[in-house]
Design a protein around this motif. Structure first.
Motif, PDB file in Angstrom:
ATOM      1  N   UNK A 101       0.841  -1.201   0.000  1.00 17.98           N
ATOM      2  CA  UNK A 101       0.000   0.000   0.000  1.00 17.98           C
ATOM      3  C   UNK A 101       0.880   1.257   0.000  1.00 17.98           C
ATOM      4  N   UNK A 102       0.434   2.303  -0.679  1.00 18.46           N
ATOM      5  CA  UNK A 102       1.181   3.564  -0.737  1.00 18.46           C
ATOM      6  C   UNK A 102       0.215   4.686  -0.386  1.00 18.46           C
ATOM      7  N   UNK A 103       0.472   5.351   0.735  1.00 15.33           N
ATOM      8  CA  UNK A 103      -0.452   6.363   1.227  1.00 15.33           C
ATOM      9  C   UNK A 103      -0.556   7.599   0.373  1.00 15.33           C
ATOM     10  N   UNK A 104       0.354   7.756  -0.588  1.00 20.29           N
ATOM     11  CA  UNK A 104       0.372   8.962  -1.419  1.00 20.29           C
ATOM     12  C   UNK A 104       0.379   8.588  -2.905  1.00 20.29           C
ATOM     13  N   UNK A 121      -4.343   5.928   6.202  1.00 23.51           N
ATOM     14  CA  UNK A 121      -5.108   6.870   7.023  1.00 23.51           C
ATOM     15  C   UNK A 121      -4.250   8.116   7.242  1.00 23.51           C
ATOM     16  N   UNK A 122      -4.700   9.262   6.706  1.00 26.88           N
ATOM     17  CA  UNK A 122      -3.866  10.458   6.717  1.00 26.88           C
ATOM     18  C   UNK A 122      -3.532  10.933   8.121  1.00 26.88           C
ATOM     19  N   UNK A 123      -4.473  10.857   9.033  1.00 22.42           N
ATOM     20  CA  UNK A 123      -4.205  11.309  10.401  1.00 22.42           C
ATOM     21  C   UNK A 123      -3.117  10.457  11.049  1.00 22.42           C
ATOM     22  N   UNK A 124      -3.174   9.152  10.823  1.00 22.61           N
ATOM     23  CA  UNK A 124      -2.152   8.262  11.377  1.00 22.61           C
ATOM     24  C   UNK A 124      -0.803   8.512  10.706  1.00 22.61           C
ATOM     25  N   UNK A 125      -0.823   8.778   9.406  1.00 21.50           N
ATOM     26  CA  UNK A 125       0.424   9.069   8.692  1.00 21.50           C
ATOM     27  C   UNK A 125       1.104  10.300   9.278  1.00 21.50           C
ATOM     28  N   UNK A 126       0.336  11.359   9.518  1.00 19.12           N
ATOM     29  CA  UNK A 126       0.920  12.595  10.019  1.00 19.12           C
ATOM     30  C   UNK A 126       1.493  12.424  11.422  1.00 19.12           C
ATOM     31  N   UNK A 151       3.735  22.202   4.309  1.00 22.16           N
ATOM     32  CA  UNK A 151       3.320  20.847   3.959  1.00 22.16           C
ATOM     33  C   UNK A 151       2.648  20.194   5.164  1.00 22.16           C
ATOM     34  N   UNK A 152       1.577  19.469   4.896  1.00 19.29           N
ATOM     35  CA  UNK A 152       0.894  18.781   5.985  1.00 19.29           C
ATOM     36  C   UNK A 152       1.858  17.841   6.696  1.00 19.29           C
ATOM     37  N   UNK A 153       1.869  17.920   8.001  1.00 16.95           N
ATOM     38  CA  UNK A 153       2.766  17.093   8.792  1.00 16.95           C
ATOM     39  C   UNK A 153       3.999  17.815   9.288  1.00 16.95           C
ATOM     40  N   UNK A 154       4.280  19.013   8.755  1.00 16.40           N
ATOM     41  CA  UNK A 154       5.476  19.755   9.183  1.00 16.40           C
ATOM     42  C   UNK A 154       5.377  20.171  10.641  1.00 16.40           C
ATOM     43  N   UNK A 155       6.493  20.024  11.356  1.00 19.32           N
ATOM     44  CA  UNK A 155       6.644  20.631  12.671  1.00 19.32           C
ATOM     45  C   UNK A 155       8.026  21.285  12.731  1.00 19.32           C
ATOM     46  N   UNK A 156       8.165  22.337  13.519  1.00 18.46           N
ATOM     47  CA  UNK A 156       9.482  22.923  13.760  1.00 18.46           C
ATOM     48  C   UNK A 156      10.204  22.033  14.766  1.00 18.46           C
ATOM     49  N   UNK A 184      11.598   1.559  10.540  1.00 19.87           N
ATOM     50  CA  UNK A 184      10.251   1.084  10.874  1.00 19.87           C
ATOM     51  C   UNK A 184       9.234   2.216  10.781  1.00 19.87           C
ATOM     52  N   UNK A 185       9.604   3.402  11.263  1.00 16.98           N
ATOM     53  CA  UNK A 185       8.704   4.549  11.190  1.00 16.98           C
ATOM     54  C   UNK A 185       8.457   4.964   9.744  1.00 16.98           C
ATOM     55  N   UNK A 186       9.514   5.014   8.938  1.00 15.00           N
ATOM     56  CA  UNK A 186       9.376   5.413   7.537  1.00 15.00           C
ATOM     57  C   UNK A 186       8.528   4.415   6.756  1.00 15.00           C
ATOM     58  N   UNK A 187       8.734   3.145   7.006  1.00 17.02           N
ATOM     59  CA  UNK A 187       7.956   2.117   6.310  1.00 17.02           C
ATOM     60  C   UNK A 187       6.490   2.180   6.712  1.00 17.02           C
ATOM     61  N   UNK A 188       6.228   2.386   7.987  1.00 13.45           N
ATOM     62  CA  UNK A 188       4.847   2.483   8.451  1.00 13.45           C
ATOM     63  C   UNK A 188       4.159   3.704   7.846  1.00 13.45           C
ATOM     64  N   UNK A 189       4.874   4.832   7.785  1.00 15.04           N
ATOM     65  CA  UNK A 189       4.289   6.061   7.250  1.00 15.04           C
ATOM     66  C   UNK A 189       4.029   5.942   5.749  1.00 15.04           C
ATOM     67  N   UNK A 190       4.919   5.262   5.045  1.00 10.78           N
ATOM     68  CA  UNK A 190       4.762   5.137   3.601  1.00 10.78           C
ATOM     69  C   UNK A 190       3.560   4.282   3.226  1.00 10.78           C
ATOM     70  N   UNK A 191       3.290   3.263   4.009  1.00 13.05           N
ATOM     71  CA  UNK A 191       2.226   2.325   3.658  1.00 13.05           C
ATOM     72  C   UNK A 191       0.893   2.621   4.340  1.00 13.05           C
ATOM     73  N   UNK A 192       0.890   3.522   5.325  1.00 12.92           N
ATOM     74  CA  UNK A 192      -0.347   3.877   6.022  1.00 12.92           C
ATOM     75  C   UNK A 192      -1.242   4.702   5.098  1.00 12.92           C
TER      76      UNK A 192
END
Length: 413
Positions: free
Chosen positions: A54-57, A356-361, A222-227, A346-354
């Motif tokens: 799966x690819x979230x984007x 659900x946008x809220x979970x991805x962010x 960009x959505x997901x950005x934090x300082x 592990x975090x990058x792989x989970x984010x790439x395949x998630x």
């Protein structure tokens, strides 16, 4: 639908194009090969895309160049033709192209959507910003795009004969650190470098406000950005260097690499300011080293450069494009960073395949926070987009993905 050579734009052409990208393995074929499992023709107007995971984007990917279909009867199936004028399916077709000189575009009569506002466009290439600015001021060109110097934009703002148009950009600058080269395998040293950099000075002094300070690899807006990264703190930087075994009597001596032409005439100033920032700690001595772009990129693989400057123009507008290539263990070696951390993977792989946008962010928030600790790269500025036009040019539309739609341009006589 058909390509400029008359070949139908159908599912067979799309499959052929995707298979060709994977087969030729040219850069950036990974935008297809890293995600595509198989492309299957269902019928002439339907293609089935099977992904490896799966690819979230995924919709963003299909808009990048390697996913765009080309004519099987014009392009070679087995090799590259860097001077090809075949083009693809778009508002214009290529009439003529002389490398590093100019390209002539003409309205494509077979384009199925609204035709371009202006029937023909000539794209001229300039070796330097000074020559391009002179051509603009002399009325030889209608539009100046990518890239004048920051001083040019300041000067031209006061010129009543031109329009200076600014838009948010997604172009970022950052420092790369080879995680296998001591002492840059010590996170305290990398964190100290980040704390010693004066992002405000780089933005204001070098880029004259055309860049903003950046505290994350995920760009502002960009959505997901934090300082995520802390602001400059010389005392904390000194404390970390001391913990790592350095002092004024025993300073860290390091090479900082930069490339003279690829990022324009400001790059020498960027390197000089960063050198001064780091040496202000009293515990770092910086030797500036430079190489032209071809040599610079060749140095990635052997890991010749322990610390070096790079910039990133997005392939697709998603946090994945600003994180995976630098911090996943399967990708970081290609950029000479050699960073590897199972937690980050592990975090990058989970984010790439998630999906659900809220979970991805939330995952990208964790990635950015870990980035501050690990410092595989250190972001420092984000650039705005600028176009300068003659007064009679309208229809300029700028988008963060750095492409300039010529087909919307109009000129009044």
């Amino acid at each position: 639908l058909k390509f400029p050579d008359g070949t139908p734009v159908d599912a067979h052409a799309i499959k052929w194009s995707l298979d060709r990208v994977v087969r030729l393995q040219g850069d950036p074929n990974w935008l297809v090969s890293a995600f595509l499992e198989e492309a299957e023709v269902v019928d002439d107007l339907t293609i089935k895309i099977k992904l490896q995971n799966p690819v979230g984007f995924f919709p963003y990917l299909t808009a990048v160049t390697p996913w765009m279909p080309v004519s099987p009867n014009c392009y070679s199936p087995d090799g590259f033709d860097s001077d090809s004028t075949c083009g693809g399916l778009g508002p214009y077709k290529i009439v003529r192209w002389e490398r590093d000189v100019e390209m002539e575009l003409e309205a494509n009569p077979d384009y199925p959507l609204e035709p371009p506002k202006w029937p023909s466009i000539i794209v001229r290439y300039f070796a330097d910003a000074t020559t391009m600015r002179l051509a603009l001021e002399n009325g030889e060109i209608d539009v100046a795009w990518k890239t004048l110097l920051p001083t040019d934009y300041v000067d031209l703002e006061a010129n009543p004969n031109v329009n200076v148009i600014e838009s948010p950009g997604a172009y970022i600058r950052y420092i790369c650190l080879n995680a296998t080269t001591p002492p840059f395998d010590d996170v305290r040293v990398k964190q100290a470098i980040s704390l010693a950099i004066d992002r405000d000075e780089i933005s204001d002094r070098v880029f004259l406000g055309t860049h903003q300070p950046l505290y994350s690899m995920v760009p502002l807006g960009m959505e997901g950005h934090i300082d995520a990264f802390p602001k400059r703190d010389l005392e904390r930087a000194k404390a970390l260097l001391k913990e790592a075994g350095f002092s004024e009597a025993n300073p860290l001596e390091m090479d900082l690499w930069w490339t003279p032409t690829h990022y324009g005439d400001t790059e020498a100033d960027v390197a000089t300011v960063i050198k001064a920032n780091l040496e202000e700690t009293g515990m770092i001595k910086v030797n500036l080293q430079s190489a032209e772009w071809a040599t610079y990129t060749d140095n990635f693989g052997p890991g010749v450069m322990p610390v070096f400057l790079l910039g990133w123009y997005p392939d697709y507008l998603d946090p994945d494009n600003y994180t995976w290539s630098f911090a996943h263990s399967e990708a970081a070696d290609d950029l000479g960073i050699f960073y590897s951390n199972p937690e980050m993977d592990a975090l990058l792989e989970a984010a790439q395949t998630e999906t659900d946008m809220e979970k991805r962010m939330e995952l990208y928030k964790q990635i950015q926070e870990l980035w501050v600790t690990e410092c595989p790269t250190i972001p420092f500025t984000q650039g705005s987009l600028y176009v300068v036009t003659q007064k009679n040019i309208t229809g300029v539309t700028l988008a963060p993905y750095m492409l300039f739609p010529y087909f919307l341009l109009e000129r009044t006589e």
